[in-house]
Design a protein around this motif. Structure first.
Motif, mmCIF file in Angstrom:
data_model
loop_
_atom_site.group_PDB
_atom_site.id
_atom_site.type_symbol
_atom_site.label_atom_id
_atom_site.label_comp_id
_atom_site.label_asym_id
_atom_site.label_seq_id
_atom_site.Cartn_x
_atom_site.Cartn_y
_atom_site.Cartn_z
ATOM 1 N N ALA A 170 0.828 -1.210 0.000
ATOM 2 C CA ALA A 170 0.000 0.000 0.000
ATOM 3 C C ALA A 170 0.862 1.260 0.000
ATOM 4 N N SER A 171 1.968 1.230 0.737
ATOM 5 C CA SER A 171 2.872 2.386 0.750
ATOM 6 C C SER A 171 3.530 2.573 -0.611
ATOM 7 N N ALA A 172 3.901 1.465 -1.255
ATOM 8 C CA ALA A 172 4.494 1.549 -2.589
ATOM 9 C C ALA A 172 3.498 2.093 -3.597
ATOM 10 N N ALA A 173 2.225 1.703 -3.468
ATOM 11 C CA ALA A 173 1.194 2.241 -4.356
ATOM 12 C C ALA A 173 1.049 3.749 -4.169
ATOM 13 N N SER A 174 1.203 4.207 -2.939
ATOM 14 C CA SER A 174 1.152 5.652 -2.681
ATOM 15 C C SER A 174 2.286 6.374 -3.397
ATOM 16 N N VAL A 175 3.461 5.769 -3.365
ATOM 17 C CA VAL A 175 4.608 6.365 -4.054
ATOM 18 C C VAL A 175 4.403 6.328 -5.568
ATOM 19 N N TYR A 176 3.843 5.240 -6.062
ATOM 20 C CA TYR A 176 3.634 5.073 -7.501
ATOM 21 C C TYR A 176 2.664 6.116 -8.050
ATOM 22 N N CYS A 177 1.811 6.660 -7.195
ATOM 23 C CA CYS A 177 0.876 7.707 -7.625
ATOM 24 C C CYS A 177 1.609 8.916 -8.207
ATOM 25 N N LEU A 178 2.862 9.110 -7.827
ATOM 26 C CA LEU A 178 3.632 10.226 -8.372
ATOM 27 C C LEU A 178 3.801 10.112 -9.884
ATOM 28 N N HIS A 179 3.795 8.875 -10.381
ATOM 29 C CA HIS A 179 4.008 8.643 -11.809
ATOM 30 C C HIS A 179 2.729 8.268 -12.549
ATOM 31 N N CYS A 180 1.896 7.466 -11.934
ATOM 32 C CA CYS A 180 0.760 6.854 -12.624
ATOM 33 C C CYS A 180 -0.230 7.915 -13.126
ATOM 34 N N PRO A 181 -0.579 7.889 -14.428
ATOM 35 C CA PRO A 181 -1.504 8.879 -14.974
ATOM 36 C C PRO A 181 -2.969 8.440 -14.922
ATOM 37 N N GLU A 182 -3.233 7.218 -14.473
ATOM 38 C CA GLU A 182 -4.605 6.701 -14.483
ATOM 39 C C GLU A 182 -5.456 7.439 -13.444
ATOM 40 N N VAL A 183 -6.713 7.674 -13.789
ATOM 41 C CA VAL A 183 -7.592 8.443 -12.906
ATOM 42 C C VAL A 183 -8.835 7.671 -12.483
ATOM 43 N N SER A 184 -9.084 6.518 -13.081
ATOM 44 C CA SER A 184 -10.308 5.771 -12.803
ATOM 45 C C SER A 184 -10.234 5.062 -11.458
ATOM 46 N N ALA A 185 -11.290 5.195 -10.669
ATOM 47 C CA ALA A 185 -11.364 4.463 -9.397
ATOM 48 C C ALA A 185 -11.394 2.967 -9.645
ATOM 49 N N LEU A 186 -12.036 2.552 -10.733
ATOM 50 C CA LEU A 186 -12.106 1.129 -11.066
ATOM 51 C C LEU A 186 -10.721 0.575 -11.389
ATOM 52 N N PHE A 187 -9.910 1.375 -12.080
ATOM 53 C CA PHE A 187 -8.532 0.969 -12.370
ATOM 54 C C PHE A 187 -7.745 0.791 -11.077
ATOM 55 N N VAL A 188 -7.827 1.787 -10.200
ATOM 56 C CA VAL A 188 -7.081 1.726 -8.934
ATOM 57 C C VAL A 188 -7.551 0.538 -8.100
ATOM 58 N N LEU A 189 -8.860 0.347 -8.033
ATOM 59 C CA LEU A 189 -9.412 -0.742 -7.239
ATOM 60 C C LEU A 189 -8.905 -2.098 -7.718
ATOM 61 N N THR A 190 -8.777 -2.250 -9.039
ATOM 62 C CA THR A 190 -8.368 -3.541 -9.593
ATOM 63 C C THR A 190 -6.861 -3.728 -9.597
ATOM 64 N N TRP A 191 -6.154 -2.836 -10.282
ATOM 65 C CA TRP A 191 -4.747 -3.101 -10.570
ATOM 66 C C TRP A 191 -3.815 -2.656 -9.451
ATOM 67 N N TYR A 192 -4.123 -1.561 -8.789
ATOM 68 C CA TYR A 192 -3.357 -1.200 -7.587
ATOM 69 C C TYR A 192 -3.528 -2.283 -6.522
#
Length: 213
Positions: A170-192
């Motif tokens: 979960a902490s790594a996903a927070s860091v990855y947000c600095l780069h990731c351009p995806e904005v969909s909640a469905l994308f985050v819910l699934t692939w994150y």
């Protein structure tokens, strides 16, 4: 000098030791690992090109809200499992709350989006890379947690490893947000969440080997 005199002499020279605070030590391990992961993201992938504009949109903070709250809830569980006197665990349900809330947002998102756009919204442009990158960036944080555990004494090693993996993911996903351009909640819910789950599984498998003391 007899044994009793020797024990008395040693006890007089001893100094009280400060009790170890698992929460502070584990938080330090997460912070150090996250800093290393952030450096990797910035130097290797680079921050997203529209980061300055993205921070003004709710979708960006929704991702961070999800990953940071999940990380905090997982860390609360990890702190309990880091102690040898772990009795009944409390708050095991806390990591579920961010998932449920984001699921609700994702359902609302689907209702507001034409069905023809559902697949592109779900997959985005980076669905293949996202889980692997979250897992990769979780490794420095997991190492930081392993360093923290060296001064602690967990007894439920598999559970402690899984909790540490969940925190790292979960902490790594927070860091990855600095780069990731995806904005969909469905994308985050699934692939994150998939990447976070992989980190949790890795921690569960490595816990009995790496956390033994």
């Amino acid at each position: 000098m007899n044994t009793d005199d020797l024990i008395l002499k040693l006890s007089q020279d001893s100094r009280p030791m400060r009790p170890e605070r698992p929460s502070a030590r584990l938080a330090m391990g997460v912070a150090c690992g996250a800093a290393m992961s952030a450096v990797l993201v910035i130097l290797w992938l680079g921050p997203r090109a529209d980061l300055a504009a993205a921070v003004h949109h709710a979708s960006y903070w929704l991702k961070w809200g999800y990953t940071l709250s999940l990380s905090a809830a997982a860390l609360a569980v990890t702190v309990q499992l880091a102690r040898p006197d772990t009795g009944r665990l409390h708050g095991l349900w806390l990591p579920i709350i961010p998932v449920i809330l984001l699921t609700c947002v994702g359902l609302i998102e689907l209702l507001r989006t034409p069905p023809a756009d559902w697949l592109s919204m779900w997959l985005g442009q980076s669905w293949l890379a996202c889980p692997a990158l979250v897992l990769l960036f979780s490794l420095p944080i997991f190492v930081g947690l392993l360093w923290s555990f060296r001064r602690l004494a967990p007894t439920r090693l598999r559970a402690a490893g899984a909790a540490a993996g969940l925190t790292a993911g979960a902490s790594a996903a927070s860091v990855y947000c600095l780069h990731c351009p995806e904005v969909s909640a469905l994308f985050v819910l699934t692939w994150y969440t998939l990447g976070i789950a992989l980190a949790t599984l890795l921690g569960m498998l490595l816990g009995p080997r790496l956390l033994r003391w």
